[in-house]
Scaffold this motif. Sequence first.
Motif, PDB file in Angstrom:
ATOM      1  N   PHE A 173       0.823  -1.210   0.000  1.00 44.10           N
ATOM      2  CA  PHE A 173       0.000   0.000   0.000  1.00 44.10           C
ATOM      3  C   PHE A 173       0.860   1.265   0.000  1.00 44.10           C
ATOM      4  O   PHE A 173       0.566   2.221  -0.707  1.00 44.10           O
ATOM      5  N   THR A 174       1.926   1.273   0.797  1.00 43.50           N
ATOM      6  CA  THR A 174       2.797   2.443   0.792  1.00 43.50           C
ATOM      7  C   THR A 174       3.527   2.568  -0.543  1.00 43.50           C
ATOM      8  O   THR A 174       3.800   3.676  -1.005  1.00 43.50           O
ATOM      9  N   ALA A 175       3.839   1.415  -1.175  1.00 43.07           N
ATOM     10  CA  ALA A 175       4.469   1.469  -2.497  1.00 43.07           C
ATOM     11  C   ALA A 175       3.531   2.082  -3.532  1.00 43.07           C
ATOM     12  O   ALA A 175       3.990   2.640  -4.536  1.00 43.07           O
ATOM     13  N   ALA A 176       2.220   1.981  -3.271  1.00 44.32           N
ATOM     14  CA  ALA A 176       1.237   2.572  -4.185  1.00 44.32           C
ATOM     15  C   ALA A 176       0.959   4.033  -3.844  1.00 44.32           C
ATOM     16  O   ALA A 176       0.087   4.655  -4.470  1.00 44.32           O
ATOM     17  N   GLY A 177       1.696   4.568  -2.871  1.00 46.89           N
ATOM     18  CA  GLY A 177       1.556   5.987  -2.552  1.00 46.89           C
ATOM     19  C   GLY A 177       0.616   6.304  -1.408  1.00 46.89           C
ATOM     20  O   GLY A 177       0.340   7.478  -1.149  1.00 46.89           O
ATOM     21  N   ILE A 178       0.124   5.281  -0.705  1.00 43.43           N
ATOM     22  CA  ILE A 178      -0.777   5.533   0.430  1.00 43.43           C
ATOM     23  C   ILE A 178       0.079   5.725   1.685  1.00 43.43           C
ATOM     24  O   ILE A 178       0.860   4.832   2.033  1.00 43.43           O
ATOM     25  N   PRO A 179      -0.040   6.856   2.383  1.00 40.82           N
ATOM     26  CA  PRO A 179       0.728   7.032   3.618  1.00 40.82           C
ATOM     27  C   PRO A 179       0.345   5.984   4.659  1.00 40.82           C
ATOM     28  O   PRO A 179      -0.831   5.706   4.878  1.00 40.82           O
ATOM     29  N   GLY A 180       1.354   5.387   5.300  1.00 41.66           N
ATOM     30  CA  GLY A 180       1.080   4.321   6.263  1.00 41.66           C
ATOM     31  C   GLY A 180       0.219   4.758   7.424  1.00 41.66           C
ATOM     32  O   GLY A 180      -0.558   3.966   7.958  1.00 41.66           O
ATOM     33  N   GLU A 181       0.318   6.052   7.811  1.00 39.94           N
ATOM     34  CA  GLU A 181      -0.485   6.515   8.947  1.00 39.94           C
ATOM     35  C   GLU A 181      -1.969   6.646   8.615  1.00 39.94           C
ATOM     36  O   GLU A 181      -2.788   6.864   9.498  1.00 39.94           O
ATOM     37  N   HIS A 182      -2.315   6.484   7.336  1.00 39.81           N
ATOM     38  CA  HIS A 182      -3.731   6.520   6.940  1.00 39.81           C
ATOM     39  C   HIS A 182      -4.317   5.116   6.775  1.00 39.81           C
ATOM     40  O   HIS A 182      -5.464   4.976   6.338  1.00 39.81           O
ATOM     41  N   LEU A 183      -3.567   4.083   7.123  1.00 43.63           N
ATOM     42  CA  LEU A 183      -4.056   2.710   7.014  1.00 43.63           C
ATOM     43  C   LEU A 183      -4.578   2.272   8.382  1.00 43.63           C
ATOM     44  O   LEU A 183      -3.834   2.241   9.363  1.00 43.63           O
ATOM     45  N   LEU A 184      -5.853   1.924   8.424  1.00 44.70           N
ATOM     46  CA  LEU A 184      -6.502   1.556   9.680  1.00 44.70           C
ATOM     47  C   LEU A 184      -7.325   0.290   9.491  1.00 44.70           C
ATOM     48  O   LEU A 184      -7.985   0.111   8.464  1.00 44.70           O
ATOM     49  N   PHE A 185      -7.299  -0.578  10.501  1.00 45.30           N
ATOM     50  CA  PHE A 185      -8.163  -1.754  10.507  1.00 45.30           C
ATOM     51  C   PHE A 185      -9.491  -1.421  11.179  1.00 45.30           C
ATOM     52  O   PHE A 185      -9.577  -0.547  12.048  1.00 45.30           O
ATOM     53  N   ALA A 186     -10.509  -2.155  10.769  1.00 43.43           N
ATOM     54  CA  ALA A 186     -11.839  -1.998  11.365  1.00 43.43           C
ATOM     55  C   ALA A 186     -12.552  -3.342  11.300  1.00 43.43           C
ATOM     56  O   ALA A 186     -12.173  -4.232  10.530  1.00 43.43           O
ATOM     57  N   VAL A 187     -13.583  -3.493  12.129  1.00 43.57           N
ATOM     58  CA  VAL A 187     -14.451  -4.661  12.101  1.00 43.57           C
ATOM     59  C   VAL A 187     -15.811  -4.205  11.591  1.00 43.57           C
ATOM     60  O   VAL A 187     -16.383  -3.215  12.099  1.00 43.57           O
ATOM     61  N   LEU A 188     -16.328  -4.899  10.577  1.00 41.02           N
ATOM     62  CA  LEU A 188     -17.619  -4.537  10.001  1.00 41.02           C
ATOM     63  C   LEU A 188     -18.745  -5.004  10.908  1.00 41.02           C
ATOM     64  O   LEU A 188     -18.818  -6.180  11.281  1.00 41.02           O
ATOM     65  N   GLU A 189     -19.633  -4.080  11.277  1.00 39.61           N
ATOM     66  CA  GLU A 189     -20.792  -4.395  12.104  1.00 39.61           C
ATOM     67  C   GLU A 189     -22.054  -3.931  11.395  1.00 39.61           C
ATOM     68  O   GLU A 189     -21.989  -3.255  10.362  1.00 39.61           O
ATOM     69  N   ASP A 190     -23.223  -4.267  11.969  1.00 41.88           N
ATOM     70  CA  ASP A 190     -24.492  -3.951  11.301  1.00 41.88           C
ATOM     71  C   ASP A 190     -24.662  -2.455  11.078  1.00 41.88           C
ATOM     72  O   ASP A 190     -25.230  -2.029  10.065  1.00 41.88           O
ATOM     73  N   ASP A 191     -24.184  -1.644  12.024  1.00 40.37           N
ATOM     74  CA  ASP A 191     -24.381  -0.202  11.913  1.00 40.37           C
ATOM     75  C   ASP A 191     -23.161   0.518  11.348  1.00 40.37           C
ATOM     76  O   ASP A 191     -23.041   1.738  11.455  1.00 40.37           O
TER      77      ASP A 191
END
Length: 227
Positions: A173-191
């Motif tokens: 992702f960083t090689a594609a130009g995305i800053p590492g500090e903008h990469l975040l994990f999340a868990v998908l929930e109903d809301d």
Amino acid sequence: MPHPHPRRRENALWLGAALLAIAALTTLRLVVIGDVRAQTIVGWPTPPPGPAFAPPPQDAVLANVRVPATGPDGELALVRPDWPGVTPLIPPVPSTDVTFVTGTGGPPVTLRIDAGTYPEGIQLRATPATPPDVLGGATALFAFDLEGFDLDARPLGLLPQRPIRLRVSAEPFTAAGIPGEHLLFAVLEDDGLRWLVTEFDSSRQLLTTRLATLGTIVLVNDAPSAG
């Protein structure tokens, strides 16, 4: 009446100043030490030591998968139980590393599962999931379903007793130009998404987070999309 010698007078002034300084330092020392001792006597509130872990029986440690929890495009891993020791646990706690290569729909993901996380052998299954397209200006990069089953392929009805550490390389992702500090994990929930605290190690190009539950895990670029 003779006047005191100027040098004697100066010495007397210096002596008086020194005595005042010593008295002030003594008072300060008594105040500080008294405060520390008071805190020691009263005691600070401490967090609970966590759940006690019983050593798993030998047959549970040696048990193999009886019914594989197979599924389309899913990747399976067996995690055997292990005993972390008595509480409070002192690192390093024994752990098992599981790497999913094809089941994430993205780069390989490694899970570090500490001993005591599950009291019995389990099957973990990772299956690529369809990520949400755009999330309030942010973009989902990849997603996968992380599911748990017992050795007979029945869905697990218990939560992890210890957080599961998840790590993935940030380099694609960083090689594609995305800053590492903008990469975040999340868990998908109903809301919507429940964001997870994500650490970016720029020197090792690693993203790390901790899972308290299983579910659909999403990696998100939270930088506003262009256009």
